[in-house]
Design a protein around this motif. Structure first.
Motif, PDB file in Angstrom:
ATOM      1  N   GLN A 134       0.825  -1.288   0.031  1.00 10.42           N
ATOM      2  CA  GLN A 134       0.013  -0.097   0.018  1.00 10.42           C
ATOM      3  C   GLN A 134       0.809   1.230  -0.149  1.00 10.42           C
ATOM      4  N   THR A 135       1.979   1.211   0.630  1.00 12.43           N
ATOM      5  CA  THR A 135       2.683   2.460   0.763  1.00 12.43           C
ATOM      6  C   THR A 135       3.673   2.512  -0.486  1.00 12.43           C
ATOM      7  N   LEU A 136       4.083   1.453  -0.997  1.00  7.99           N
ATOM      8  CA  LEU A 136       4.850   1.490  -2.244  1.00  7.99           C
ATOM      9  C   LEU A 136       4.027   2.041  -3.422  1.00  7.99           C
ATOM     10  N   SER A 137       2.567   1.848  -3.198  1.00  6.25           N
ATOM     11  CA  SER A 137       1.819   2.364  -4.376  1.00  6.25           C
ATOM     12  C   SER A 137       1.687   3.903  -4.362  1.00  6.25           C
ATOM     13  N   TYR A 138       1.864   4.365  -3.124  1.00  3.82           N
ATOM     14  CA  TYR A 138       1.970   5.706  -3.029  1.00  3.82           C
ATOM     15  C   TYR A 138       3.037   6.415  -3.765  1.00  3.82           C
ATOM     16  N   THR A 139       4.066   5.784  -3.211  1.00  5.00           N
ATOM     17  CA  THR A 139       5.602   6.359  -3.733  1.00  5.00           C
ATOM     18  C   THR A 139       5.610   6.156  -5.346  1.00  5.00           C
ATOM     19  N   ILE A 140       4.973   5.205  -5.842  1.00  7.59           N
ATOM     20  CA  ILE A 140       5.209   4.975  -7.262  1.00  7.59           C
ATOM     21  C   ILE A 140       4.396   5.842  -7.906  1.00  7.59           C
ATOM     22  N   ASP A 152       0.522  16.178   4.634  1.00  3.17           N
ATOM     23  CA  ASP A 152      -0.204  15.993   6.144  1.00  3.17           C
ATOM     24  C   ASP A 152       0.111  14.783   6.502  1.00  3.17           C
ATOM     25  N   VAL A 153       1.143  14.573   7.473  1.00  5.76           N
ATOM     26  CA  VAL A 153       1.725  13.396   7.924  1.00  5.76           C
ATOM     27  C   VAL A 153       0.435  12.605   8.772  1.00  5.76           C
ATOM     28  N   VAL A 154      -0.334  13.250   9.430  1.00  6.01           N
ATOM     29  CA  VAL A 154      -1.302  12.469  10.058  1.00  6.01           C
ATOM     30  C   VAL A 154      -2.276  11.871   9.228  1.00  6.01           C
ATOM     31  N   ALA A 155      -2.639  12.531   8.380  1.00  5.70           N
ATOM     32  CA  ALA A 155      -3.271  11.640   7.148  1.00  5.70           C
ATOM     33  C   ALA A 155      -2.786  10.814   6.335  1.00  5.70           C
ATOM     34  N   PHE A 156      -1.674  11.178   6.194  1.00  5.54           N
ATOM     35  CA  PHE A 156      -0.845   9.801   5.440  1.00  5.54           C
ATOM     36  C   PHE A 156      -0.754   8.654   6.410  1.00  5.54           C
ATOM     37  N   ALA A 157      -0.614   8.734   7.775  1.00  7.25           N
ATOM     38  CA  ALA A 157      -0.198   7.772   8.628  1.00  7.25           C
ATOM     39  C   ALA A 157      -1.568   7.044   8.820  1.00  7.25           C
ATOM     40  N   ALA A 158      -2.902   7.805   8.792  1.00  7.53           N
ATOM     41  CA  ALA A 158      -3.949   7.142   8.857  1.00  7.53           C
ATOM     42  C   ALA A 158      -4.204   6.188   7.424  1.00  7.53           C
ATOM     43  N   PHE A 159      -3.699   6.792   6.274  1.00 11.50           N
ATOM     44  CA  PHE A 159      -3.855   5.949   5.303  1.00 11.50           C
ATOM     45  C   PHE A 159      -3.347   4.615   5.256  1.00 11.50           C
ATOM     46  N   VAL A 160      -1.886   4.885   5.679  1.00 15.59           N
ATOM     47  CA  VAL A 160      -0.987   3.546   5.955  1.00 15.59           C
ATOM     48  C   VAL A 160      -1.545   2.595   6.891  1.00 15.59           C
ATOM     49  N   SER A 161      -2.274   3.039   8.016  1.00 18.34           N
ATOM     50  CA  SER A 161      -2.484   2.011   9.034  1.00 18.34           C
ATOM     51  C   SER A 161      -4.114   1.922   9.201  1.00 18.34           C
ATOM     52  N   PHE A 162      -4.704   2.363   8.249  1.00 20.78           N
ATOM     53  CA  PHE A 162      -6.216   2.111   8.485  1.00 20.78           C
ATOM     54  C   PHE A 162      -6.806   1.063   9.191  1.00 20.78           C
ATOM     55  N   PHE A 163      -7.246   0.704  10.214  1.00 20.93           N
ATOM     56  CA  PHE A 163      -7.258  -0.609  10.926  1.00 20.93           C
ATOM     57  C   PHE A 163      -8.066  -1.497  10.163  1.00 20.93           C
ATOM     58  N   PRO A 164      -9.172  -1.028   9.498  1.00 23.67           N
ATOM     59  CA  PRO A 164     -10.358  -1.863   8.970  1.00 23.67           C
ATOM     60  C   PRO A 164      -9.529  -2.846   7.911  1.00 23.67           C
ATOM     61  N   GLN A 165      -8.632  -2.332   7.059  1.00 27.88           N
ATOM     62  CA  GLN A 165      -7.943  -3.236   5.926  1.00 27.88           C
ATOM     63  C   GLN A 165      -6.443  -3.127   6.236  1.00 27.88           C
ATOM     64  N   ALA A 174      -3.256   4.759  -3.105  1.00 24.69           N
ATOM     65  CA  ALA A 174      -3.273   6.263  -2.650  1.00 24.69           C
ATOM     66  C   ALA A 174      -4.251   7.004  -3.086  1.00 24.69           C
ATOM     67  N   THR A 175      -4.488   6.816  -4.515  1.00 23.82           N
ATOM     68  CA  THR A 175      -5.116   7.716  -5.533  1.00 23.82           C
ATOM     69  C   THR A 175      -6.514   7.506  -4.963  1.00 23.82           C
ATOM     70  N   ASN A 176      -7.311   6.367  -4.426  1.00 22.37           N
ATOM     71  CA  ASN A 176      -8.567   6.382  -3.919  1.00 22.37           C
ATOM     72  C   ASN A 176      -8.804   6.518  -2.437  1.00 22.37           C
ATOM     73  N   LEU A 177      -7.796   5.956  -1.429  1.00 21.67           N
ATOM     74  CA  LEU A 177      -8.152   6.345  -0.213  1.00 21.67           C
ATOM     75  C   LEU A 177      -7.552   7.563   0.260  1.00 21.67           C
ATOM     76  N   LEU A 178      -6.299   7.875  -0.006  1.00 23.92           N
ATOM     77  CA  LEU A 178      -5.927   9.198   0.611  1.00 23.92           C
ATOM     78  C   LEU A 178      -6.435  10.319   0.684  1.00 23.92           C
ATOM     79  N   PRO A 179      -7.153  10.625  -0.589  1.00 25.85           N
ATOM     80  CA  PRO A 179      -7.939  11.870  -0.572  1.00 25.85           C
ATOM     81  C   PRO A 179      -9.268  11.965   0.152  1.00 25.85           C
ATOM     82  N   GLN A 180      -9.670  10.810   0.634  1.00 25.73           N
ATOM     83  CA  GLN A 180     -10.652  10.359   1.385  1.00 25.73           C
ATOM     84  C   GLN A 180     -10.279  11.093   2.869  1.00 25.73           C
TER      85      GLN A 180
END
Length: 478
Positions: A134-140, A152-165, A174-180
């Motif tokens: 998931q994090t690799l998809s962001y960098t690529i 926004d480091v908090v938003a990015f940390a939430a994207f990486v660690s989002f507990f449901p998935q 990242a193109t789908n989940l991070l903007p949310q």
């Protein structure tokens, strides 16, 4: 923390109340709450591995900003490789170190040289294969300029660690989940109720179908030498439903839980056992992983742009890498190769896109031809699952030999009638809702409210009555 545990049943309402009643008006607080809740959720297994998530988060967050600050293609490529090596380095060490050491020793022993291996007692961090990708998809995507890096480091940390998935997907882009995480979320009652329905359906698949199948699968696979071919085949069929109910059940719970918090995750399964060939199966099974390999491995290798030979090579690589992604065992690599053997003839004859519509799209029942194709595809899948489930290659070979050499037409020694009934009902409901990815959670909406409640209470009753000892999800080990 397991979705099917008392711990999670307590954890989820607490986070839900804090999220919507305490932090609702403050987006950054909501995101911070998600980070804290996700770290608690993950740390429930082993708090020490939180450092890996934090490290991966900070590395890719920083690299994303550095990629934006330079136009030098050499520097950008170096930063990309830094991210790839850092993420895959940790994944390789924790997941594959002992595998490579053991095979290195075996190779030298084959030539008569005995060496003392220096293996380590390494614990595999839960979900590392998922959040690493998931994090690799962001960098690529930032490197490809398909996505603006976040500040926004908090938003990015939430994207990486989002507990449901977090621990078993779906692997989000990242193109789908991070903007949310940038958008103010509003509570929608109907969306939350849809999420609860999907959670309930996921728990049914996991607890009633998968966990009860596991009881018979473990018995048959562990004692395979003493069973007839029909029993061994039945055990393989049960494993097919175990892994599907287990993994797709997790995805349903993850998607439903995300909806409770105002997020939309991608579909991960699309009724794969109704596929009419293996190409269609792989478009419907673990969609988030197969599309990840397509976009970040297959296409960079050349994809379908070259000749037929290049296409066949690239597909073979994808299947082998996908198999190895599942674990440090030759069974997974052989399983990937076997699926490639199923798929490549379809690609060679240009029939890999023959079935892109829904089976029996305008009919209630499949045609005889469709039924035959689904049956053949399912049997091929079941035989491949034997290799996936086996402890080692020898176990897989012995099990498959047993299926074909020991009275395949005899009455199975194991006859779990109640489980067969549940599977039939499960298949019927899946068939009913096959035209729409959201059909299952809306399946009974046209019924009166009292009847819907009766159905929901009946499913809950089955979960409590037929729930076996709390079992982890299969894909936690990957």
């Amino acid at each position: 923390m397991l979705f099917n545990s008392i711990d999670f049943a307590v954890f989820l309402p607490i986070v839900f109340v804090l999220y919507w009643f305490v932090t609702q008006k403050h987006l950054k607080l909501q995101n911070a709450l998600i980070v804290v809740a996700s770290y608690v959720f993950y740390g429930w297994w082993d708090w020490r591995f939180l450092s890996l998530i934090v490290f991966s988060t900070l590395v890719d967050y920083s690299i994303g900003l550095w990629l934006q600050q330079t136009n030098s293609e050499t520097k950008r490529r170096s930063l990309l490789w830094l991210s790839i090596l850092a993420n895959l380095g940790f994944l390789g060490f924790f997941k594959y170190y002992n595998f490579f050491v053991d095979n290195f020793v075996t190779a030298f022993s084959f030539f008569g040289s005995a060496i003392q291996p220096n293996t380590l007692n390494i614990i595999l961090p839960v979900g590392i294969s998922f959040y690493t990708f998931q994090t690799l998809s962001y960098t690529i995507d930032v490197y490809r300029r398909k996505l603006e890096p976040t500040k926004d480091v908090v938003a990015f940390a939430a994207f990486v660690s989002f507990f449901p998935q977090l621990v078993a997907g779906p692997i989000e882009r990242a193109t789908n989940l991070l903007p949310q995480f940038y958008q103010q979320r509003q509570f929608h009652y109907s969306k939350a109720v849809d999420g609860l329905r999907q959670i309930l359906w996921g728990l049914f698949k996991k607890i009633v179908i998968a966990d009860n199948c596991a009881v018979f699968v473990n018995t048959i696979f562990d004692g395979h030498a003493g069973y007839s071919g029909s029993t061994l085949f039945l055990g393989a069929v049960f494993f097919a439903f175990q892994i599907y109910g287990d993994f797709s059940g997790y995805s349903d719970i993850a998607i439903g839980t995300a909806r409770l918090f105002g997020f939309n995750l991608k579909q991960n399964f699309a009724f794969p056992y109704f596929s009419r060939d293996m190409a269609e199966f792989w478009r419907r099974w673990h969609i988030s992983l197969s599309t990840w390999f397509r976009d970040y491995v297959y296409i960079p290798l050349g994809g379908s742009r070259g000749g037929k030979g290049m296409q066949l090579r690239n597909v073979l690589i994808i299947f082998l890498v996908s198999g190895f992604w599942h674990g440090a065992n030759w069974t997974f690599i052989v399983w990937g190769a076997l699926n490639a053997a199923y798929f490549l003839p379809l690609l060679w004859t240009n029939r890999n896109r023959k079935h892109t519509n829904v089976v029996a799209e305008h009919n209630k029942l499949p045609s005889v031809k469709e039924l035959l194709l689904m049956g053949l595809t399912f049997v091929a899948t079941v035989l491949a699952w034997v290799v996936f489930r086996a402890d080692n290659i020898g176990h897989a070979v012995a099990y498959l030999k047993g299926i074909f050499q020991r009275s395949l037409l005899s009455i199975p020694e194991v006859r779990p009638s109640f489980l067969l009934l549940f599977i039939l009902v499960f298949v019927f409901i899946e068939w009913w809702g096959r035209r729409d990815q959201y059909a299952i959670e809306k399946l009974w909406l046209e019924y009166p409210r009292w009847l819907r409640l009766l159905i929901y209470y009946f499913i809950i009753m089955l979960i409590f009555l037929y729930g076996v000892k709390e079992q982890e999800f299969i894909y936690f080990q990957f």
